[in-house]
Enzyme design. Structure first.
Site, PDB file in Angstrom:
ATOM      1  N   LYS A   5       0.868  -1.177   0.000  1.00 49.57           N
ATOM      2  CA  LYS A   5       0.000   0.000   0.000  1.00 49.57           C
ATOM      3  C   LYS A   5       0.902   1.224   0.000  1.00 49.57           C
ATOM      4  CE  LYS A   5      -2.894   2.754   3.103  1.00 49.57           C
ATOM      5  NZ  LYS A   5      -3.866   2.778   4.216  1.00 49.57           N
ATOM      6  N   ALA A  43      -9.640   4.938   4.409  1.00 46.87           N
ATOM      7  CA  ALA A  43      -9.413   6.088   5.304  1.00 46.87           C
ATOM      8  C   ALA A  43     -10.622   7.000   5.451  1.00 46.87           C
ATOM      9  CB  ALA A  43      -8.227   6.930   4.861  1.00 46.87           C
TER      10      ALA A  43
END
Lengths: 66, 290
Positions: free
Chosen positions: B131, B218
């Site tokens: 990531k 997120a």
């Protein structure tokens, strides 16, 4: 004795190779990754990578994160 | 009721809900029976990527992972604490081989720093997924799009399976896909804020246009945020703080899982059009009042 910079701090070790450093620090058998002077090593390379005074070693691992 | 009793009751509730999973419509409804998806060579059923930070303790974390049904777990890479003798490795609490690991490059500010962290992560031999997370500043932790694109280009060439965390901008998302990203991970809101999806239009457009999986990563806060992301067409959700910082992380992990499944099924089923005025369910013919 050789003086290495390990994870940003100066440290004197008896070690001759990276595998010795890892053992001397009590990290043998733990899922640790080593980087020596900016080059990432596979675990197979630890035993053949000799350490010399002034070398910069990073020992990292997985921690909790998103 | 004492705090301990309340907690144990909650725990029982969670267990009951989990064991009733077999009765969940998903199991008998053909529409999602084979609703799998894929990144690289990994075929997945779960659409929930769970982070491993901030949990109150390893036991709660293990239970939350189980309740989430997650097949992919995220991690960060940090220096080993040489002053601490105990094994503080997070991996000691996880069943080997049970999960796909997704290490992140958090803490990096440039493409070069992210690439360095990615190489360290891969040298663990545990995963070649990465990531890309490159923060432009510490106050917002917003991703630097230029550096993220550069790091993605480099890491794709080096053979990583690259999942960049990026702002909810459809154009940069397209460029990341063109650079070879295996999935695109736009944020709903800044990391750890729990503000939910601040721009549903953009997330919907990104999901509509992408030909790789879109994983909303997120900023989500609660189950309705996860459901909305899936309704907007996301392939999956990545979250950490909303679960880890819930009063009952295990209960919240299950809530998120169900919301993701509900949102996914709603997306597949096609919602009704919105109307400005009322429309009676029974019509106005044959009324008994004159």
């Amino acid at each position: 004795m050789v003086e290495l910079i390990i994870n940003g701090s100066r440290r004197e070790v008896e070690a001759a190779t990276v595998v010795d450093v890892v053992r001397e620090l009590g990290l043998a058998g733990r899922p640790v990754v080593a980087e020596v002077d900016g080059a990432v090593l596979t675990e197979e390379q630890w035993a053949s990578t000799e350490v010399r005074t002034g070398m910069n070693i990073e020992l990292v691992h997985f921690v909790g994160g998103g | 009721m004492s705090e301990a009793n309340r907690n144990s009751e909650k725990q029982t509730d969670t267990n009951r809900n989990m064991s009733s999973k077999a009765d969940w419509p998903n199991e008998t409804y053909a529409g999602t029976a084979r609703d799998t998806w894929r990144i690289g060579n990994l075929e997945m059923t779960s659409r929930f990527f769970l982070g491993t930070g901030l949990f109150p303790n390893p036991f709660v974390q293990t239970e939350a992972i189980r309740a989430s049904g997650a097949e992919v777990l995220t991690f960060a890479i940090r220096r080993v604490d040489l002053e601490s003798a105990e094994d503080d490795s997070i991996l000691q609490h996880l069943e080997p081989g049970a999960f796909q690991f997704l290490p992140n490059t958090s803490g990096s500010r440039t493409a070069e720093e992210a690439v360095r962290i990615a190489r360290l992560a891969r040298a663990s031999g545990l995963s070649d997924w990465i990531k890309v997370e490159i923060s432009a500043d510490e106050r917002t932790l917003l991703p630097d799009p230029i550096e993220t694109l550069r790091a993605t280009e480099i890491l794709v060439k080096e053979g990583f399976t690259v999942l960049p965390y990026i702002s909810d901008d459809p154009v940069i998302c397209r460029k990341l896909e063109e650079a070879g990203a295996a999935a695109i991970m736009p944020g709903g809101a800044p990391i750890g804020t729990g503000l939910g999806i601040l721009n549903p239009y953009n997330i919907g457009l990104i999901a509509e246009e992408a030909s790789v999986p879109v994983i909303v990563d997120a900023g989500l806060g609660t189950a309705s945020d996860a459901a909305l992301a899936m309704e907007l067409g996301a392939s999956a959700i990545l979250m950490n703080t909303p679960v880890a910082k819930a009063q009952d992380p295990v209960g919240m992990a299950l809530a998120m899982r169900l919301a993701i499944e509900g949102g996914r099924l709603a997306h597949l089923s096609g919602r009704m059009p919105k109307k400005r005025y009322a429309s009676a369910s029974s019509g106005l013919q044959s009324l008994i009042v004159e």
